[in-house]
Design an enzyme around this catalytic site. Structure first.
Site, PDB file in Angstrom:
ATOM      1  N   ASP A  93      -7.311   2.034 -10.829  1.00 49.79           N
ATOM      2  CA  ASP A  93      -7.925   3.382 -10.669  1.00 49.79           C
ATOM      3  C   ASP A  93      -7.774   4.139 -11.870  1.00 49.79           C
ATOM      4  O   ASP A  93      -8.464   5.212 -12.345  1.00 49.79           O
ATOM      5  CB  ASP A  93      -7.332   4.159  -9.696  1.00 49.79           C
ATOM      6  CG  ASP A  93      -7.717   3.461  -8.268  1.00 49.79           C
ATOM      7  OD1 ASP A  93      -8.620   2.956  -8.283  1.00 49.79           O
ATOM      8  OD2 ASP A  93      -7.171   4.077  -7.254  1.00 49.79           O
TER       9      ASP A  93
ATOM     10  N   GLN B  13      -4.081  -2.196   5.163  1.00 50.62           N
ATOM     11  CA  GLN B  13      -3.289  -1.276   5.892  1.00 50.62           C
ATOM     12  C   GLN B  13      -3.213  -0.990   7.259  1.00 50.62           C
ATOM     13  O   GLN B  13      -3.634  -0.235   7.876  1.00 50.62           O
ATOM     14  CB  GLN B  13      -3.725   0.106   5.109  1.00 50.62           C
ATOM     15  CG  GLN B  13      -3.772  -0.006   3.688  1.00 50.62           C
ATOM     16  CD  GLN B  13      -4.169   1.475   2.962  1.00 50.62           C
ATOM     17  OE1 GLN B  13      -4.666   1.262   1.993  1.00 50.62           O
ATOM     18  NE2 GLN B  13      -3.836   2.611   3.570  1.00 50.62           N
TER      19      GLN B  13
ATOM     20  N   ASP C 195       0.517  -1.370  -0.010  1.00 53.51           N
ATOM     21  CA  ASP C 195      -0.092  -0.171  -0.005  1.00 53.51           C
ATOM     22  C   ASP C 195       1.075   1.142   0.096  1.00 53.51           C
ATOM     23  O   ASP C 195       0.649   2.109   0.862  1.00 53.51           O
ATOM     24  CB  ASP C 195      -0.935  -0.047   1.061  1.00 53.51           C
ATOM     25  CG  ASP C 195      -1.931  -1.207   0.902  1.00 53.51           C
ATOM     26  OD1 ASP C 195      -3.153  -0.924   0.336  1.00 53.51           O
ATOM     27  OD2 ASP C 195      -1.765  -2.189   1.500  1.00 53.51           O
TER      28      ASP C 195
ATOM     29  N   ASP D  84      -1.033  -2.073  -4.592  1.00 53.19           N
ATOM     30  CA  ASP D  84      -1.664  -0.799  -4.255  1.00 53.19           C
ATOM     31  C   ASP D  84      -0.601   0.293  -4.318  1.00 53.19           C
ATOM     32  O   ASP D  84      -0.251   1.011  -3.281  1.00 53.19           O
ATOM     33  CB  ASP D  84      -2.494  -0.715  -2.989  1.00 53.19           C
ATOM     34  CG  ASP D  84      -3.921  -0.913  -3.497  1.00 53.19           C
ATOM     35  OD1 ASP D  84      -4.276  -1.106  -4.473  1.00 53.19           O
ATOM     36  OD2 ASP D  84      -4.676  -0.635  -2.354  1.00 53.19           O
TER      37      ASP D  84
ATOM     38  N   ARG E 294     -16.095  29.185   5.347  1.00 55.73           N
ATOM     39  CA  ARG E 294     -16.697  28.491   6.759  1.00 55.73           C
ATOM     40  C   ARG E 294     -18.097  28.707   7.287  1.00 55.73           C
ATOM     41  O   ARG E 294     -18.788  27.982   7.407  1.00 55.73           O
ATOM     42  CB  ARG E 294     -15.555  28.421   7.959  1.00 55.73           C
ATOM     43  CG  ARG E 294     -15.550  27.792   9.064  1.00 55.73           C
ATOM     44  CD  ARG E 294     -14.668  28.021  10.073  1.00 55.73           C
ATOM     45  NE  ARG E 294     -14.792  27.328  11.234  1.00 55.73           N
ATOM     46  CZ  ARG E 294     -14.059  26.295  11.572  1.00 55.73           C
ATOM     47  NH1 ARG E 294     -13.423  25.786  10.717  1.00 55.73           N
ATOM     48  NH2 ARG E 294     -14.317  25.856  12.967  1.00 55.73           N
TER      49      ARG E 294
ATOM     50  N   HIS F  11      -3.136  -9.069  -2.198  1.00 58.46           N
ATOM     51  CA  HIS F  11      -3.663  -7.891  -1.719  1.00 58.46           C
ATOM     52  C   HIS F  11      -5.018  -7.946  -1.391  1.00 58.46           C
ATOM     53  O   HIS F  11      -5.974  -7.763  -2.185  1.00 58.46           O
ATOM     54  CB  HIS F  11      -3.391  -6.863  -3.087  1.00 58.46           C
ATOM     55  CG  HIS F  11      -3.968  -5.148  -2.590  1.00 58.46           C
ATOM     56  ND1 HIS F  11      -2.855  -4.443  -1.735  1.00 58.46           N
ATOM     57  CD2 HIS F  11      -5.330  -4.891  -2.611  1.00 58.46           C
ATOM     58  CE1 HIS F  11      -3.730  -3.307  -1.573  1.00 58.46           C
ATOM     59  NE2 HIS F  11      -4.884  -3.553  -1.943  1.00 58.46           N
TER      60      HIS F  11
ATOM     61  N   ASN G 272      -6.061  -3.403  -5.881  1.00 61.97           N
ATOM     62  CA  ASN G 272      -7.144  -2.865  -6.568  1.00 61.97           C
ATOM     63  C   ASN G 272      -7.031  -1.601  -7.120  1.00 61.97           C
ATOM     64  O   ASN G 272      -7.644  -1.091  -8.168  1.00 61.97           O
ATOM     65  CB  ASN G 272      -8.398  -2.705  -5.431  1.00 61.97           C
ATOM     66  CG  ASN G 272      -8.179  -2.241  -3.967  1.00 61.97           C
ATOM     67  OD1 ASN G 272      -7.269  -2.558  -3.377  1.00 61.97           O
ATOM     68  ND2 ASN G 272      -8.782  -0.990  -3.940  1.00 61.97           N
ATOM     69  N   HIS G 273      -6.342  -0.625  -6.303  1.00 62.07           N
ATOM     70  CA  HIS G 273      -5.968   0.762  -6.779  1.00 62.07           C
ATOM     71  C   HIS G 273      -5.019   0.702  -8.282  1.00 62.07           C
ATOM     72  O   HIS G 273      -5.137   1.782  -8.831  1.00 62.07           O
ATOM     73  CB  HIS G 273      -5.343   1.406  -5.732  1.00 62.07           C
ATOM     74  CG  HIS G 273      -6.270   1.973  -4.547  1.00 62.07           C
ATOM     75  ND1 HIS G 273      -7.350   3.004  -5.153  1.00 62.07           N
ATOM     76  CD2 HIS G 273      -6.656   1.398  -3.492  1.00 62.07           C
ATOM     77  CE1 HIS G 273      -8.065   3.273  -4.027  1.00 62.07           C
ATOM     78  NE2 HIS G 273      -7.727   2.361  -3.168  1.00 62.07           N
TER      79      HIS G 273
ATOM     80  N   HIS H  92       0.576   3.742  -2.266  1.00 63.79           N
ATOM     81  CA  HIS H  92      -0.345   5.044  -2.642  1.00 63.79           C
ATOM     82  C   HIS H  92       0.418   6.188  -2.936  1.00 63.79           C
ATOM     83  O   HIS H  92       0.149   7.090  -2.275  1.00 63.79           O
ATOM     84  CB  HIS H  92      -1.090   4.986  -1.072  1.00 63.79           C
ATOM     85  CG  HIS H  92      -2.139   3.937  -1.205  1.00 63.79           C
ATOM     86  ND1 HIS H  92      -3.265   3.669  -2.361  1.00 63.79           N
ATOM     87  CD2 HIS H  92      -2.599   2.831  -0.082  1.00 63.79           C
ATOM     88  CE1 HIS H  92      -3.944   2.536  -1.904  1.00 63.79           C
ATOM     89  NE2 HIS H  92      -3.549   2.169  -0.832  1.00 63.79           N
TER      90      HIS H  92
ATOM     91  N   ARG I   1     -21.208  26.239   6.479  1.00 66.26           N
ATOM     92  CA  ARG I   1     -21.582  25.357   7.736  1.00 66.26           C
ATOM     93  C   ARG I   1     -23.208  25.782   8.129  1.00 66.26           C
ATOM     94  O   ARG I   1     -23.627  25.316   9.286  1.00 66.26           O
ATOM     95  CB  ARG I   1     -20.741  25.611   9.020  1.00 66.26           C
ATOM     96  CG  ARG I   1     -19.498  24.860   8.738  1.00 66.26           C
ATOM     97  CD  ARG I   1     -18.309  25.076   9.590  1.00 66.26           C
ATOM     98  NE  ARG I   1     -17.092  24.406   9.324  1.00 66.26           N
ATOM     99  CZ  ARG I   1     -16.544  23.653  10.238  1.00 66.26           C
ATOM    100  NH1 ARG I   1     -16.869  23.764  11.500  1.00 66.26           N
ATOM    101  NH2 ARG I   1     -15.243  23.202   9.907  1.00 66.26           N
TER     102      ARG I   1
ATOM    103  N   ARG J 222     -13.163  23.245   3.032  1.00 68.44           N
ATOM    104  CA  ARG J 222     -12.266  23.956   4.133  1.00 68.44           C
ATOM    105  C   ARG J 222     -11.855  25.376   3.109  1.00 68.44           C
ATOM    106  O   ARG J 222     -11.295  26.187   3.788  1.00 68.44           O
ATOM    107  CB  ARG J 222     -10.857  23.285   3.937  1.00 68.44           C
ATOM    108  CG  ARG J 222     -10.994  21.881   4.793  1.00 68.44           C
ATOM    109  CD  ARG J 222     -11.688  21.975   6.020  1.00 68.44           C
ATOM    110  NE  ARG J 222     -10.921  22.518   7.210  1.00 68.44           N
ATOM    111  CZ  ARG J 222     -11.536  22.420   8.273  1.00 68.44           C
ATOM    112  NH1 ARG J 222     -12.469  22.089   8.643  1.00 68.44           N
ATOM    113  NH2 ARG J 222     -10.892  23.079   9.322  1.00 68.44           N
TER     114      ARG J 222
ATOM    115  N   HIS K 143      -3.605  -4.044   1.634  1.00 69.29           N
ATOM    116  CA  HIS K 143      -4.959  -3.805   1.552  1.00 69.29           C
ATOM    117  C   HIS K 143      -5.697  -3.245   2.731  1.00 69.29           C
ATOM    118  O   HIS K 143      -6.271  -2.336   2.619  1.00 69.29           O
ATOM    119  CB  HIS K 143      -5.962  -4.953   0.757  1.00 69.29           C
ATOM    120  CG  HIS K 143      -7.324  -4.747   0.430  1.00 69.29           C
ATOM    121  ND1 HIS K 143      -7.506  -3.530  -0.260  1.00 69.29           N
ATOM    122  CD2 HIS K 143      -8.561  -5.130   0.531  1.00 69.29           C
ATOM    123  CE1 HIS K 143      -8.698  -3.404  -0.664  1.00 69.29           C
ATOM    124  NE2 HIS K 143      -9.380  -4.379   0.225  1.00 69.29           N
TER     125      HIS K 143
HETATM  126 ZN   LIG Z   1      -6.300  -2.203  -1.596  1.00 71.82          ZN
END
Ligand SMILES: [Zn+2]
Length: 553
Positions: free
Chosen positions: A126, A258, A47, A90, A378, A221, A122-123, A49, A382, A413, A256
């Site tokens: 993407d 993590q 992972d 990943d 903000r 994974h 899986n990623h 990423h 909100r 934000r 996966h």
């Molecule tokens: Zn994953």
């Protein structure tokens, strides 16, 4: 724990059953020398990423990982041992500088560090399949997956055989079936993810008859779920080990879920802290390990091999320049390294630096335009439905193909000014890296959920922004719910998205992660918003103007 004993026991059964002598002869073939001690060190990460570069506090990063692994490699070689370096997959998605470059720096870094093989995560789905093909081309090591098919054929090699000083090691790759649910549906239409447990059994039999390996490892994974309880997730490593004949796999290098897989006792996680010792899980004669995520740790398993016996001598999760907060002399909190700082490998650093700079520059590139202010201030977001709140929720709705979407205003934000929009601007709106999750609920469940979520008080981050739905709120109750232009049907099923933060109970929302239909897509919010803006620019803010999503009575 000696796994080979089981293999020997099953061999005895084969003999008793009257197996042909040629098969026996093949099983008996080996290159290792009787009574000789062999040392094998297995290193692993998972992972990644997109974390090829160190973070802003100087933690992690592939340059420090390279130094750590090079040092271990020298140490192992000096003792006549050999080394195998595996990834639980990943590699893709999570850090914009990497995402914008299709994770090229991550694969180049892995080449330089010397990875031997990787499970497909899986990623890895993407991006369009041609990007995945390009990545497999960049990598000097194989992507392994026994259970991914396209046009009736495996997309990747199911396994690879390594010969380390005469010890034959088979490494099998396996990928979570959940990829079919959480991969980008646009890209995986023609891709089939079969049951990895069933494939593993088949591939192990094939490898044994063709190659007679001394050691069999799976790099997966699939996730580690305590005691095999994967809830709404597809089965993970524990179920895999339990499904197979006892000790079929010597080790599972996972990913996966993590987390550091460090056990207190059987089916009980330890409260692991960086720098502490880590006891891997053992299930049905198979060790299961995982090195958390993002290159925070390198897992190290030191094995010996003698006369067919493969024995784990020690296991460790080694932190890669992780820091902790301590109070300094002035009582101010500062971050200090948990262990001695690992120097960054200069050649890895020099190679990756231009990519980091290119990624940073790409963040400032204009990705789209709008003809007016997208409101995220903000005090406004909100208290009211805003065009930016609806834009974000709409992007989530489209990505998850859901019926409606809920977005907490605390996750918005900043505003986006009229005119050009950059990825950097998008990241100021959504800096937290929450992921998009979805759940399928009956109309009845939806009402109960909205009674809690849509009635959160204004002027708080819990106040929700909506897309695809409208309702009336009175006396802490929701009525007149309309979804996709139609009144809510109590017995119909609806899919909606919610940020991972709120799905886990954040902002006081009901926790829905245990709902049987809950899916965390793993898509990072800012990336989803960026993609939507890119695909739909120029944005007309009128399209996102609030339309009485909530009427208070
Ligand atoms: Zn994953």
């Amino acid at each position: 724990m000696n796994n080979k004993r089981f293999t020997l026991a099953s061999l005895a059964l084969v003999i008793a059953a009257g197996c042909s002598s040629s098969a026996l002869a093949e099983t008996a073939q080996h290159e290792w020398i009787k009574d000789q001690d062999y040392k094998l060190t297995i290193l692993h990460t998972n992972d990644n990423h997109g974390n090829f570069w160190q973070n802003k506090y100087g933690e992690r990063g592939m340059a420090a990982r390279a130094t750590l692994i090079n040092n271990i490699r020298s140490e192992v070689q000096a003792k006549g041992g050999s080394l195998l370096l595996l990834s639980g997959g990943d590699i893709n998605t999570g850090v914009p500088e990497s995402d914008l470059l299709d994770a090229q720096p991550d694969f180049i870094g892995m080449n330089m560090i010397g990875y031997d093989a990787m499970a497909v995560g899986n990623h890895e789905f993407d991006n369009p399949l041609d990007v995945l093909a390009k990545q497999a081309d960049w990598a000097d090591f194989p992507f392994l997956a026994a259970n991914i098919y396209k046009d009736g054929k495996r997309m990747f090699d199911a396994y690879k055989i390594f010969n380390k000083n005469g010890v034959k090691i088979a490494v099998i790759g396996l990928t979570t079936e959940d990829t079919a649910k959480i991969g980008n549906p646009e890209y995986i239409k023609q891709v089939k993810f079969t049951d990895p447990k069933v494939e593993a059994k088949r591939v192990i039999a094939e490898i044994k008859s063709k190659h007679s390996p001394d050691v069999i490892i799976a790099t997966t994974h699939m996730g580690h779920y305590l005691n095999g309880d994967s809830g709404s997730n597809a089965p993970g490593d524990v179920q895999l080990a339990r499904y197979l004949e006892e000790g079929s796999l010597d080790m599972i290098i996972g990913g996966h879920s993590q987390e550091p897989v460090c056990m207190e006792g059987p089916n009980q996680y330890a409260n692991f802290k960086p720098g502490q010792s880590c006891k891997p899980d053992v299930q049905n004669g198979t060790y299961i390990v995982q090195a958390y995520e993002w290159g925070k740790y390198v897992g190290r398993a030191d094995y010996t091999f003698k006369n067919g016996e493969f024995t784990l001598q020690s296991y460790n999760l080694i932190p890669v320049n992780l820091k902790k907060k301590v109070k300094n002399a002035e009582g101010k909190k500062v971050r200090v390294f948990i262990q001695d700082e690992i120097a960054q490998d200069q050649s890895v650093l020099n190679t990756l630096k231009p990519f980091q700079e290119k990624g940073e520059a790409a963040l400032s590139i204009v990705i789209g335009q709008s003809n007016g202010l997208l409101q995220g201030e903000r005090n406004i977001v909100r208290n009211n439905q805003t065009n930016l709140g609806r834009l974000i929720a709409t992007a989530h709705m489209q990505r998850a193909k859901s019926d409606f979407s809920i977005m907490n205003s605390g996750g918005v934000r900043a505003s986006l000014e009229a005119g050009e929009i950059s990825y950097k601007g998008v990241l100021t709106v959504q800096p937290f890296g929450n992921t998009i999750t979805y759940v399928d609920m009956t109309g009845n469940e939806v009402i109960n959920y909205l009674n809690e979520v849509a009635t959160k008080s204004k002027d708080s981050g819990a106040y929700a922004q909506f897309a695809g739905i409208s309702m009336t709120v009175a006396n802490k109750q929701v009525t007149n719910v309309v979804i996709a232009g139609k009144p809510l049907d109590l017995s119909a099923t609806y899919r909606f998205t919610i940020p991972s933060f709120n799905a886990a109970g954040g902002d006081g929302y009901p926790k829905i992660t245990a709902h049987p239909s809950y899916v965390n897509t793993g898509y990072v919010d800012a990336e989803v918003l960026k993609d939507y803006i890119q695909a739909n620019s120029p944005l007309d803010i009128a399209d996102f103007a609030p339309k009485n999503e909530i009427t208070y009575q």
